[in-house]
Design an enzyme around this catalytic site. Structure first.
Site, PDB file in Angstrom:
ATOM      1  N   GLY A 165       0.793  -0.951   0.003  1.00  0.00           N
ATOM      2  CA  GLY A 165      -0.277   0.154   0.185  1.00  0.00           C
ATOM      3  C   GLY A 165       1.136   1.350   0.068  1.00  0.00           C
ATOM      4  O   GLY A 165       0.157   2.516  -0.456  1.00  0.00           O
ATOM      5  N   LYS A 201      -5.211   0.815 -14.419  1.00  0.00           N
ATOM      6  CA  LYS A 201      -6.954   0.831 -14.348  1.00  0.00           C
ATOM      7  C   LYS A 201      -7.150   0.946 -12.718  1.00  0.00           C
ATOM      8  O   LYS A 201      -6.419  -0.329 -12.097  1.00  0.00           O
ATOM      9  CB  LYS A 201      -7.541  -0.209 -15.245  1.00  0.00           C
ATOM     10  CG  LYS A 201      -8.841  -0.151 -15.296  1.00  0.00           C
ATOM     11  CD  LYS A 201      -9.862   0.200 -15.538  1.00  0.00           C
ATOM     12  CE  LYS A 201     -11.039   0.687 -15.156  1.00  0.00           C
ATOM     13  NZ  LYS A 201     -11.505   2.509 -15.625  1.00  0.00           N
ATOM     14  N   PHE A 202      -8.005   0.875 -11.724  1.00  0.00           N
ATOM     15  CA  PHE A 202      -8.162   1.055 -10.881  1.00  0.00           C
ATOM     16  C   PHE A 202      -9.195   0.278 -10.531  1.00  0.00           C
ATOM     17  O   PHE A 202      -9.766   0.684 -10.592  1.00  0.00           O
ATOM     18  CB  PHE A 202      -8.074   2.246  -9.739  1.00  0.00           C
ATOM     19  CG  PHE A 202      -8.848   2.094  -8.426  1.00  0.00           C
ATOM     20  CD1 PHE A 202      -8.086   1.306  -7.141  1.00  0.00           C
ATOM     21  CD2 PHE A 202     -10.105   2.638  -8.331  1.00  0.00           C
ATOM     22  CE1 PHE A 202      -8.635   1.547  -5.830  1.00  0.00           C
ATOM     23  CE2 PHE A 202     -10.548   2.710  -6.274  1.00  0.00           C
ATOM     24  CZ  PHE A 202      -9.746   1.604  -5.974  1.00  0.00           C
ATOM     25  N   ILE A 203      -8.933  -1.081  -9.795  1.00  0.00           N
ATOM     26  CA  ILE A 203     -10.427  -2.317  -9.997  1.00  0.00           C
ATOM     27  C   ILE A 203     -11.274  -1.748  -8.557  1.00  0.00           C
ATOM     28  O   ILE A 203     -10.308  -1.525  -7.389  1.00  0.00           O
ATOM     29  CB  ILE A 203      -9.819  -2.952  -9.734  1.00  0.00           C
ATOM     30  CG1 ILE A 203      -8.709  -3.801 -10.815  1.00  0.00           C
ATOM     31  CG2 ILE A 203     -10.794  -4.935  -9.096  1.00  0.00           C
ATOM     32  CD1 ILE A 203      -9.604  -3.861 -12.278  1.00  0.00           C
ATOM     33  N   GLU A 275      -0.726 -13.261  -5.111  1.00  0.00           N
ATOM     34  CA  GLU A 275      -2.208 -12.574  -4.912  1.00  0.00           C
ATOM     35  C   GLU A 275      -2.233 -11.891  -5.620  1.00  0.00           C
ATOM     36  O   GLU A 275      -2.309 -11.310  -6.899  1.00  0.00           O
ATOM     37  CB  GLU A 275      -1.697 -11.323  -4.007  1.00  0.00           C
ATOM     38  CG  GLU A 275      -0.764 -11.473  -1.960  1.00  0.00           C
ATOM     39  CD  GLU A 275      -0.610 -10.737  -2.076  1.00  0.00           C
ATOM     40  OE1 GLU A 275      -0.099 -10.118  -0.278  1.00  0.00           O
ATOM     41  OE2 GLU A 275      -0.479  -8.579  -2.564  1.00  0.00           O
ATOM     42  N   ARG A 292       7.468 -15.906   0.854  1.00  0.00           N
ATOM     43  CA  ARG A 292       8.016 -16.306   2.158  1.00  0.00           C
ATOM     44  C   ARG A 292       6.724 -17.252   3.263  1.00  0.00           C
ATOM     45  O   ARG A 292       5.617 -17.578   1.856  1.00  0.00           O
ATOM     46  CB  ARG A 292       8.236 -14.669   3.141  1.00  0.00           C
ATOM     47  CG  ARG A 292       7.157 -13.545   3.390  1.00  0.00           C
ATOM     48  CD  ARG A 292       6.445 -12.750   3.955  1.00  0.00           C
ATOM     49  NE  ARG A 292       5.429 -12.585   4.127  1.00  0.00           N
ATOM     50  CZ  ARG A 292       4.953 -11.608   3.228  1.00  0.00           C
ATOM     51  NH1 ARG A 292       5.449 -11.229   2.141  1.00  0.00           N
ATOM     52  NH2 ARG A 292       3.676 -11.675   3.045  1.00  0.00           N
TER      53      ARG A 292
HETATM   54  C1  MV4 Z   1      -4.945  -2.197  -6.233  1.00  0.00           C
HETATM   55  C2  MV4 Z   1      -6.074  -1.773  -6.236  1.00  0.00           C
HETATM   56  C3  MV4 Z   1      -7.369  -1.756  -7.023  1.00  0.00           C
HETATM   57  N1  MV4 Z   1      -6.965  -1.450  -7.880  1.00  0.00           N
HETATM   58  N2  MV4 Z   1      -4.781  -2.452  -7.500  1.00  0.00           N
HETATM   59  C4  MV4 Z   1      -3.653  -2.876  -2.007  1.00  0.00           C
HETATM   60  C5  MV4 Z   1      -1.873  -2.732  -1.574  1.00  0.00           C
HETATM   61  C6  MV4 Z   1      -1.112  -3.086  -2.727  1.00  0.00           C
HETATM   62  N3  MV4 Z   1      -0.900  -4.871  -2.204  1.00  0.00           N
HETATM   63  C7  MV4 Z   1      -1.871  -3.031  -3.517  1.00  0.00           C
HETATM   64  N4  MV4 Z   1      -3.631  -2.599  -3.758  1.00  0.00           N
HETATM   65  C8  MV4 Z   1      -4.434  -2.712  -4.544  1.00  0.00           C
HETATM   66  N5  MV4 Z   1      -3.942  -1.872  -5.465  1.00  0.00           N
HETATM   67  C9  MV4 Z   1      -5.742  -1.697  -8.537  1.00  0.00           C
HETATM   68  N6  MV4 Z   1      -5.212  -1.742  -9.882  1.00  0.00           N
HETATM   69  C10 MV4 Z   1      -6.102  -1.774  -4.741  1.00  0.00           C
HETATM   70  C11 MV4 Z   1      -5.286  -2.058  -3.636  1.00  0.00           C
HETATM   71  C12 MV4 Z   1      -5.755  -1.867  -2.698  1.00  0.00           C
HETATM   72  C13 MV4 Z   1      -5.906  -3.650  -1.261  1.00  0.00           C
HETATM   73  C14 MV4 Z   1      -5.741  -4.630  -1.970  1.00  0.00           C
HETATM   74  C15 MV4 Z   1      -6.542  -5.749  -0.970  1.00  0.00           C
HETATM   75  C16 MV4 Z   1      -6.551  -4.873  -0.107  1.00  0.00           C
HETATM   76  C17 MV4 Z   1      -6.251  -3.982   0.525  1.00  0.00           C
HETATM   77  C18 MV4 Z   1      -6.613  -3.193  -0.354  1.00  0.00           C
HETATM   78  C19 MV4 Z   1      -6.981  -2.231  -0.026  1.00  0.00           C
HETATM   79  C20 MV4 Z   1      -7.074  -1.026   0.184  1.00  0.00           C
HETATM   80  C21 MV4 Z   1      -6.520  -1.088  -1.653  1.00  0.00           C
END
Ligand code: MV4
Length: 451
Positions: A165, A201-203, A275, A292
């Site tokens: 994050g 792209k934001f999911i 993930e 890990r």
């Molecule tokens: C994202 C996303 C939405 N769209 N990528 C958060 C931590 C990092 N590993 C990637 N993360 C995210 N990536 C795209 N393209 C939303 C998150 C995200 C999230 C992901 C997994 C678990 C909790 C989260 C909380 C906020 C945002």
């Protein structure tokens, strides 16, 4: 097989590793900082070496100090646990140079997955679905704006050295691009000394579902099904479960195949986690790979009835994996019990534990290094225990968790037990209707009078 394993970690995971080593007839060496003299991992290991003062930089993160402990104890392998040096390619490399087996993947594999753009490129080549985006470092704001128009808003900026994050910014419209870009770069530079940024792209409202894999030294990779880790707060997982309430046989087949492809593409050696973000249409996208053992490996252990630390050690010793994929036959949920006050924004609550009673009974597991009289030091992660329940169905598992949480007594400091009690009664949680934003508007209400 190894004769003596040095555990380069602390807390519950160090104790977890000691336990499996004992069962395998392998001697153990604990290392500890002066703040951890009284921890159970020190008590139960065959040998223990003090490696420095409380500060992690001068103890659990110090490669020279850990290698000195390896040398004086004659250990032939190192288990890094999670956190600290677990994904430090330089550490894995130093171990190899010393002729010590690092229990985990090779330095090259760690490096490849540590850089997020390289990881994504590797996945695209392997045929694993990834989130549409820039497919490389962004050169400047201008080219970023152009890509954003193409993939359409909302978009997310991410740090290539990131994960968890940090250095992330969501942008909903072009006017906000410049500011988000500046902030993401600043944060990435400060956190990782690398201001490389890419765009995706934001999911919206995704679930975080990860696939556990195990790969051996002969190129064979199998999967051990999924964990749902969508219940997070500020990128800190609080609850994990397997199977995911959102899972279907078809989705598991597709995600399992993708995770195996991901592992095979890099000849992955060890246990690891791929993930994914999963959207409401059950489309899934590679997010990152953890090279890990993870905190939440226990829920997988419970549903497939398999010791993952033993699997790690066997793989490191050159024993092949079974070659079969494992599908859960039961349901397991893990609640992370942290020394934090859930009624005060989860502020850390270190200190002395006056009384400690952990829940017991059928289908209840508690992994912890603490006990009554132990003092939780303020220097490290606040997790003091993991409560894992297992039952035939999710509904029964939640009921068992409620019962177990009611039996959990920790006096002397605040814990996240009341948060979990509230969550286990939440209608949306019980219905399996949640995503990664679920806790953002979860209201803890007022503390009970005796809290
Ligand atoms: C994202 C996303 C939405 N769209 N990528 C958060 C931590 C990092 N590993 C990637 N993360 C995210 N990536 C795209 N393209 C939303 C998150 C995200 C999230 C992901 C997994 C678990 C909790 C989260 C909380 C906020 C945002």
């Amino acid at each position: 097989m190894f004769k003596k394993i040095l555990i380069a970690n602390r807390g519950e995971i160090a104790l977890r590793i000691v336990r499996t080593c004992k069962e395998m007839g392998i001697k153990t060496v604990a290392v500890y900082s002066t703040a951890d003299r009284e921890s159970l991992h020190v008590r139960f290991a065959d040998e223990a070496v003090c490696i420095g003062p409380p500060s992690s930089a001068q103890s659990y993160l110090s490669i020279p100090r850990i290698m000195a402990a390896v040398e004086i104890t004659n250990a032939d392998a190192v288990h890094p646990g999670y956190g600290f040096l677990a994904e430090n390619a330089d550490f894995a490399e130093v171990c190899t140079e010393y002729g010590i087996k690092f229990i985990g993947p090779s330095p090259a594999q760690i490096r490849k997955m540590g850089d997020k753009i390289t990881a994504k490129e590797t996945m695209i080549k392997a045929g694993v679905p990834v989130v549409p985006g820039s497919g490389g470092l962004l050169k400047d704001v201008k080219s970023g704006l152009k890509i954003a128009e193409e993939i359409k808003y909302p978009i997310i900026l991410k740090a290539t050295a990131g994960g968890g994050g940090k250095g992330m910014r969501v942008v909903w419209k072009p006017e906000d691009f410049q500011e988000a870009w500046d902030k993401a770069r600043q944060e990435a530079k400060a956190s990782f000394a690398n201001d490389g940024i890419y765009i995706e792209k934001f999911i919206e409202e995704p679930r975080h579902i990860e696939i556990q894999i195990a790969g051996d030294q002969f190129g064979k990779v199998c999967h051990l099904s999924e964990r749902d880790c969508s219940i997070q707060r500020r990128h800190q997982k609080l609850v994990e479960e397997s199977p995911s309430p959102f899972m279907t046989d078809d989705l598991r087949k597709r995600m399992g195949d993708a995770a195996i492809k991901a592992g095979e593409a890099i000849n992955y050696e060890g246990v690891g986690t791929v993930e994914f973000l999963v959207d409401k249409h059950r489309e899934f996208y590679f997010m990152e790979m953890n090279t890990r053992i993870q905190v939440e490996h226990t829920v997988t252990e419970e549903v497939i009835d398999h010791d993952l630390i033993k699997e790690q050690i066997k793989i490191a010793a050159g024993i092949p994996v079974s070659g079969e994929n494992y599908i859960p036959t039961m349901h397991a949920i893990e609640c992370r019990i942290n020394a934090e006050d859930p009624f005060k924004d989860f502020r850390p609550s270190p200190g002395s534990i006056k009384s400690f009673h952990s829940p017991k009974g059928h289908g209840v597991r508690v992994d912890t290094h603490v006990y009554a009289g132990y003092t939780v030091p303020p220097y490290y992660d606040s997790m003091i225990a993991k409560l894992i329940c297992r039952a035939q169905t999710r509904e029964e598992c939640i009921k068992k968790m409620q019962r177990a949480l009611d039996e959990f007594i920790v006096e002397g400091l605040k814990t996240t037990v009341p948060f979990h009690q509230k969550l286990m009664k939440d209608e949306k949680f019980k219905a399996g209707d949640f995503h990664t934003g679920f806790l953002a508007d979860f209201d803890m209400g007022d503390p009970p009078k005796d809290f």
